[in-house]
Scaffold this active site. Sequence first.
Site, PDB file in Angstrom:
ATOM      1  N   HIS A  46       1.110  -1.303  -0.144  1.00  0.00           N
ATOM      2  CA  HIS A  46      -0.046  -0.218   0.421  1.00  0.00           C
ATOM      3  C   HIS A  46       1.167   1.610  -0.025  1.00  0.00           C
ATOM      4  O   HIS A  46       0.927   2.492  -0.417  1.00  0.00           O
ATOM      5  CB  HIS A  46      -1.119  -0.013   0.762  1.00  0.00           C
ATOM      6  N   LYS A  69      -9.894  -7.875   8.453  1.00  0.00           N
ATOM      7  CA  LYS A  69     -10.540  -8.606   9.341  1.00  0.00           C
ATOM      8  C   LYS A  69     -10.503  -7.122  10.530  1.00  0.00           C
ATOM      9  O   LYS A  69      -9.517  -5.930  10.138  1.00  0.00           O
ATOM     10  CB  LYS A  69      -9.353  -9.320   9.621  1.00  0.00           C
TER      11      LYS A  69
END
Lengths: 174, 285
Positions: free
Chosen positions: A36, A101
């Site tokens: 990222h 999650k």
Amino acid sequence: MIKLTTPISKSDRLSLKSGDEVLLSGIIYTARDAAHKKILDYLKSKQESPFEFDGQVVYYVGPTPAKPGYPIGSCGPTSSYRMDPFSVELMPRGLKIMIGKGDRSENFKDILKQTQSVYLVAIGGIGALLAKSVLKSEVIAYPELQSEAIHRLEVKDFPCIVAYDAYGNDVFHK
Amino acid sequence: MLTIPKDKLIQAVKDMAIDANINLDQSVVKKLKAALKKETDRLPINVLENIISNQDIARNEHLPICQDTGIAVFLVEIGYELSFEYDLEAALTEGIRQAYIEGYLRKSVVDHPLKRKNTLDNTPPIIHMKLVVGDQLTLHFAPKGAGSENMSRLAMLTPGAGKQGVVDFVLETVRLAGGKPCPPIIIGVGIGGNFEKSALIAKEALFRPLEDQAEDPVDRELESELLEAVNNLDIGPMALGGKTTCLAVKVNSYPCHIASLPVACNIQCHAARKTHVTLKGEHND
């Protein structure tokens, strides 16, 4: 149980409701912290995206090395909140579906609603079971990041739960 | 002279590190199955069924339970009758290196917290050593994942905050963590000592057998109170609601300064992987 195939159309995306159980098939891309950061650095320096995000799905995972004869090792989700500062930049640029999650920041949820994006969760800590839904895996970018490299995964009936739908509904209990 | 041969130690470390990552201890499986029986809603049942099924798959197919095969943590108890003509920490490190490379485990360690270059063999491990009576070496090993470790917290409370202060801090920690540490969690609480001691005894608490209770009656009562309070938070498996947020709370305490009440809360995910091995000293002549 809802079955979806990537790339995911806008109408399919908007039809998802927080709490829905989804089986995902097709191509998804992995990225976590280090990838990222590289994507965002690229965006900032070149003023363009290194990838076409439209309709694509990004999965926050760093798999274990594949044993001989297996396409991938254990491959459960990592905590998503660490990607929040990056996701808020990527959602307006077309990334609309993410799998990870755990809950995420208020800022992430605001941008998610504005861009009508969807956040799915896979169950954490079940990497051996989730590996059964992965048919193929290849590294397509940043191989130097090892497990954190961007992998292109071909999945079949990969189980997820809709955590935040495009309207900002939230499945989590706090 | 009594020692543990170096090759034997390295092999033992390698075997235990691979084993711990693949075979979830039956005490954890038993707790998960008991938790499943209590749940009534669709999502928590789904989560627990998948968690139980995952550890079967991992065991049968010899795959890591979780892709986060952790940073290696050792609690080492060295019998003072033993002596070593080699670097014990280097031998533990070598065992980990071999396990993570040959066992297809993920390399999740970077060389420096800011430079962040992967060491490519999951070394170095984190090693806590202490001397004990006897002629044995006991290695307690856990591959500690970051999802739960990142949600752990420490506070220096005032003595006046007392037991309620400790309870509030633990509940706040669990609430802030939500689904991120992969509940149902196990909580290691360290109270007392000082800044670093509270963290260490919280970690040691996570290494205690899942079924045991604290020896001190005050700590024991705190364990059952906290377990009940945490499970009443309705966070549930992966924070999708339900009755099981926590499988066990372990409290360790230590004497402390008249002005202090340190409390450390170390969180462990449901993939509570740990193992131990005891090696008896051998004559080296």
